[in-house]
Design a protein around this motif. Sequence first.
Motif, PDB file in Angstrom:
ATOM      1  N   ALA A 203      13.664   2.754  13.783  1.00 50.23           N
ATOM      2  CA  ALA A 203      13.717   4.126  13.273  1.00 50.23           C
ATOM      3  C   ALA A 203      12.314   4.554  12.876  1.00 50.23           C
ATOM      4  CB  ALA A 203      14.658   4.203  12.068  1.00 50.23           C
ATOM      5  N   HIS A 204      12.045   5.839  12.912  1.00 53.45           N
ATOM      6  CA  HIS A 204      10.709   6.332  12.624  1.00 53.45           C
ATOM      7  C   HIS A 204      10.295   5.975  11.192  1.00 53.45           C
ATOM      8  CE1 HIS A 204      11.167   9.695  15.888  1.00 53.45           C
ATOM      9  NE2 HIS A 204      11.081   8.481  16.392  1.00 53.45           N
ATOM     10  N   ALA A 205       9.041   5.596  11.045  1.00 52.26           N
ATOM     11  CA  ALA A 205       8.520   5.230   9.730  1.00 52.26           C
ATOM     12  C   ALA A 205       7.009   5.406   9.715  1.00 52.26           C
ATOM     13  CB  ALA A 205       8.876   3.775   9.390  1.00 52.26           C
ATOM     14  N   LEU A 206       6.455   5.430   8.509  1.00 51.53           N
ATOM     15  CA  LEU A 206       5.009   5.414   8.332  1.00 51.53           C
ATOM     16  C   LEU A 206       4.603   4.042   7.799  1.00 51.53           C
ATOM     17  CD1 LEU A 206       4.196   8.879   6.695  1.00 51.53           C
ATOM     18  CD2 LEU A 206       3.715   8.145   9.039  1.00 51.53           C
ATOM     19  N   GLU A 207       3.553   3.494   8.369  1.00 50.04           N
ATOM     20  CA  GLU A 207       3.003   2.228   7.892  1.00 50.04           C
ATOM     21  C   GLU A 207       1.647   2.502   7.254  1.00 50.04           C
ATOM     22  OE1 GLU A 207       2.589  -1.936  10.038  1.00 50.04           O
ATOM     23  OE2 GLU A 207       0.840  -0.654  10.460  1.00 50.04           O
ATOM     24  N   PHE A 208       1.525   2.109   5.982  1.00 49.43           N
ATOM     25  CA  PHE A 208       0.265   2.224   5.260  1.00 49.43           C
ATOM     26  C   PHE A 208      -0.360   0.829   5.151  1.00 49.43           C
ATOM     27  CE2 PHE A 208       2.466   5.981   4.103  1.00 49.43           C
ATOM     28  CZ  PHE A 208       1.545   6.911   3.629  1.00 49.43           C
ATOM     29  N   VAL A 209      -1.633   0.732   5.454  1.00 47.58           N
ATOM     30  CA  VAL A 209      -2.391  -0.497   5.199  1.00 47.58           C
ATOM     31  C   VAL A 209      -3.533  -0.123   4.260  1.00 47.58           C
ATOM     32  CG1 VAL A 209      -3.778  -2.366   6.171  1.00 47.58           C
ATOM     33  CG2 VAL A 209      -1.822  -1.461   7.457  1.00 47.58           C
ATOM     34  N   ARG A 210      -3.508  -0.715   3.069  1.00 48.46           N
ATOM     35  CA  ARG A 210      -4.535  -0.411   2.071  1.00 48.46           C
ATOM     36  C   ARG A 210      -5.325  -1.677   1.753  1.00 48.46           C
ATOM     37  NH1 ARG A 210       0.012   2.511  -0.441  1.00 48.46           N
ATOM     38  NH2 ARG A 210      -0.283   4.741  -0.097  1.00 48.46           N
ATOM     39  N   GLN A 211      -6.632  -1.581   1.869  1.00 47.73           N
ATOM     40  CA  GLN A 211      -7.535  -2.686   1.546  1.00 47.73           C
ATOM     41  C   GLN A 211      -8.265  -2.345   0.250  1.00 47.73           C
ATOM     42  OE1 GLN A 211      -9.885  -2.439   5.125  1.00 47.73           O
ATOM     43  NE2 GLN A 211      -8.811  -4.150   6.070  1.00 47.73           N
ATOM     44  N   TYR A 212      -8.208  -3.248  -0.712  1.00 48.93           N
ATOM     45  CA  TYR A 212      -8.830  -3.041  -2.019  1.00 48.93           C
ATOM     46  C   TYR A 212     -10.141  -3.825  -2.070  1.00 48.93           C
ATOM     47  CZ  TYR A 212      -4.323  -1.111  -3.407  1.00 48.93           C
ATOM     48  OH  TYR A 212      -3.182  -0.345  -3.491  1.00 48.93           O
ATOM     49  N   ILE A 213     -11.232  -3.110  -2.357  1.00 52.25           N
ATOM     50  CA  ILE A 213     -12.570  -3.694  -2.341  1.00 52.25           C
ATOM     51  C   ILE A 213     -13.108  -3.746  -3.774  1.00 52.25           C
ATOM     52  CG2 ILE A 213     -14.863  -3.560  -1.305  1.00 52.25           C
ATOM     53  CD1 ILE A 213     -12.489  -3.767   0.708  1.00 52.25           C
ATOM     54  N   ASP A 214     -13.680  -4.892  -4.154  1.00 50.08           N
ATOM     55  CA  ASP A 214     -14.174  -5.013  -5.531  1.00 50.08           C
ATOM     56  C   ASP A 214     -15.660  -4.681  -5.623  1.00 50.08           C
ATOM     57  OD1 ASP A 214     -15.668  -7.202  -4.707  1.00 50.08           O
ATOM     58  OD2 ASP A 214     -14.440  -8.705  -5.720  1.00 50.08           O
ATOM     59  N   GLN A 215     -16.224  -4.874  -6.825  1.00 50.05           N
ATOM     60  CA  GLN A 215     -17.594  -4.467  -7.099  1.00 50.05           C
ATOM     61  C   GLN A 215     -18.630  -5.269  -6.327  1.00 50.05           C
ATOM     62  OE1 GLN A 215     -15.542  -5.997  -9.163  1.00 50.05           O
ATOM     63  NE2 GLN A 215     -16.570  -7.502 -10.448  1.00 50.05           N
ATOM     64  N   SER A 216     -18.236  -6.397  -5.762  1.00 43.34           N
ATOM     65  CA  SER A 216     -19.161  -7.178  -4.948  1.00 43.34           C
ATOM     66  C   SER A 216     -18.890  -6.992  -3.456  1.00 43.34           C
ATOM     67  CB  SER A 216     -19.073  -8.666  -5.314  1.00 43.34           C
ATOM     68  OG  SER A 216     -17.772  -9.170  -5.078  1.00 43.34           O
ATOM     69  N   ASP A 217     -18.144  -5.921  -3.139  1.00 42.35           N
ATOM     70  CA  ASP A 217     -17.808  -5.574  -1.749  1.00 42.35           C
ATOM     71  C   ASP A 217     -16.934  -6.617  -1.068  1.00 42.35           C
ATOM     72  OD1 ASP A 217     -19.201  -3.118  -1.778  1.00 42.35           O
ATOM     73  OD2 ASP A 217     -21.086  -4.147  -1.379  1.00 42.35           O
ATOM     74  N   SER A 218     -16.147  -7.355  -1.864  1.00 37.03           N
ATOM     75  CA  SER A 218     -15.206  -8.330  -1.312  1.00 37.03           C
ATOM     76  C   SER A 218     -13.798  -7.735  -1.316  1.00 37.03           C
ATOM     77  CB  SER A 218     -15.215  -9.612  -2.158  1.00 37.03           C
ATOM     78  OG  SER A 218     -16.475 -10.237  -2.109  1.00 37.03           O
ATOM     79  N   MET A 219     -13.048  -7.977  -0.261  1.00 38.30           N
ATOM     80  CA  MET A 219     -11.670  -7.515  -0.200  1.00 38.30           C
ATOM     81  C   MET A 219     -10.794  -8.515  -0.952  1.00 38.30           C
ATOM     82  SD  MET A 219      -9.511  -6.324   3.134  1.00 38.30           S
ATOM     83  CE  MET A 219      -9.380  -7.957   3.855  1.00 38.30           C
ATOM     84  N   PHE A 220     -10.073  -8.025  -1.971  1.00 40.18           N
ATOM     85  CA  PHE A 220      -9.277  -8.937  -2.791  1.00 40.18           C
ATOM     86  C   PHE A 220      -7.787  -8.612  -2.799  1.00 40.18           C
ATOM     87  CE2 PHE A 220     -10.159  -5.475  -5.682  1.00 40.18           C
ATOM     88  CZ  PHE A 220      -9.055  -5.404  -6.530  1.00 40.18           C
ATOM     89  N   GLU A 221      -7.402  -7.593  -2.065  1.00 35.65           N
ATOM     90  CA  GLU A 221      -5.973  -7.289  -1.917  1.00 35.65           C
ATOM     91  C   GLU A 221      -5.781  -6.440  -0.678  1.00 35.65           C
ATOM     92  OE1 GLU A 221      -3.896  -5.561  -5.302  1.00 35.65           O
ATOM     93  OE2 GLU A 221      -2.532  -4.507  -3.957  1.00 35.65           O
ATOM     94  N   VAL A 222      -4.693  -6.691   0.038  1.00 38.03           N
ATOM     95  CA  VAL A 222      -4.273  -5.840   1.141  1.00 38.03           C
ATOM     96  C   VAL A 222      -2.782  -5.581   0.970  1.00 38.03           C
ATOM     97  CG1 VAL A 222      -4.150  -5.506   3.626  1.00 38.03           C
ATOM     98  CG2 VAL A 222      -5.962  -6.930   2.674  1.00 38.03           C
ATOM     99  N   ALA A 223      -2.387  -4.331   1.049  1.00 36.69           N
ATOM    100  CA  ALA A 223      -0.971  -3.974   0.958  1.00 36.69           C
ATOM    101  C   ALA A 223      -0.545  -3.320   2.264  1.00 36.69           C
ATOM    102  CB  ALA A 223      -0.727  -3.020  -0.213  1.00 36.69           C
ATOM    103  N   VAL A 224       0.521  -3.837   2.857  1.00 39.81           N
ATOM    104  CA  VAL A 224       1.100  -3.254   4.070  1.00 39.81           C
ATOM    105  C   VAL A 224       2.483  -2.729   3.702  1.00 39.81           C
ATOM    106  CG1 VAL A 224       1.822  -3.661   6.446  1.00 39.81           C
ATOM    107  CG2 VAL A 224      -0.161  -4.896   5.511  1.00 39.81           C
ATOM    108  N   SER A 225       2.653  -1.410   3.782  1.00 38.31           N
ATOM    109  CA  SER A 225       3.894  -0.775   3.315  1.00 38.31           C
ATOM    110  C   SER A 225       4.567   0.009   4.435  1.00 38.31           C
ATOM    111  CB  SER A 225       3.594   0.179   2.147  1.00 38.31           C
ATOM    112  OG  SER A 225       2.947  -0.496   1.094  1.00 38.31           O
TER     113      SER A 225
END
Length: 243
Positions: A203-225
């Motif tokens: 069924a039709h849906a939207l997929e969000f991918v969010r990458q969270y970047i910290d103060q040292s430019d490191s990715m510390f979380e990814v959320a796929v919704s």
Amino acid sequence: MESRHAEVTKALIKEITTGLYPIGSSLPGELELAEIYGVSRGTIRTALARIEELGMVSRKKRAGTRVEAVAPRSSDYRSQLSTINELVQYGKDTERTVHAAREIVMDLALAEKTGCQPGTRWLDISTSRKNPEHPDRLLSWSNIYVPAADGELIKSRLKSTDDLVYDLVAQTTGRVVKEVRQSIRAVGVPKELAPLLGTSPEAHALEFVRQYIDQSDSMFEVAVSIHPADRFTYFTVLRRQTE
């Protein structure tokens, strides 16, 4: 591997946010901090400059480093503010359920979707959200990934708090959200999620991918919704920028 100044930055932020150095107090001098953390004075100066940029400390010659705030000032997020506030408001307006949390190794397919390195270890947190006005069906399903080491620090708190995952990581590690990178695409509801979301596969849906970047430019979380199309509208306002 993080640089030494990034590690020191995180450690100092954590000590400020947890109250070891309250507002109005002074941090130890550069030489003392260098001895405490076993790094060079230049590394300490770089770390303090990062924290000063966040508005958490001020530095003056012969006056030392004074704690000004226990959280980054909002002006530092001006270009990203609507995005971050949007996420916070979404968290407040919906009810979250944490279904499972398990450590995984990123395979090639998931690494490509999330932007994580293949073969690295992450905590996979499965969550759903409901609209309180329509409690009979799920609004969305998310898989949230945080580095395994950070996941160990927050795992026991996931079901006992409504705090967003990136807030839990910040509270325990000293990481600060510098920016959130978001991509949105139209997808079909994955077959394994269809029964949970109460919809038909594909069924039709939207997929969000969010990458969270910290103060040292490191990715510390990814959320796929995944948001079924009949339950979610993503609304934005675009304004022409004047010269």
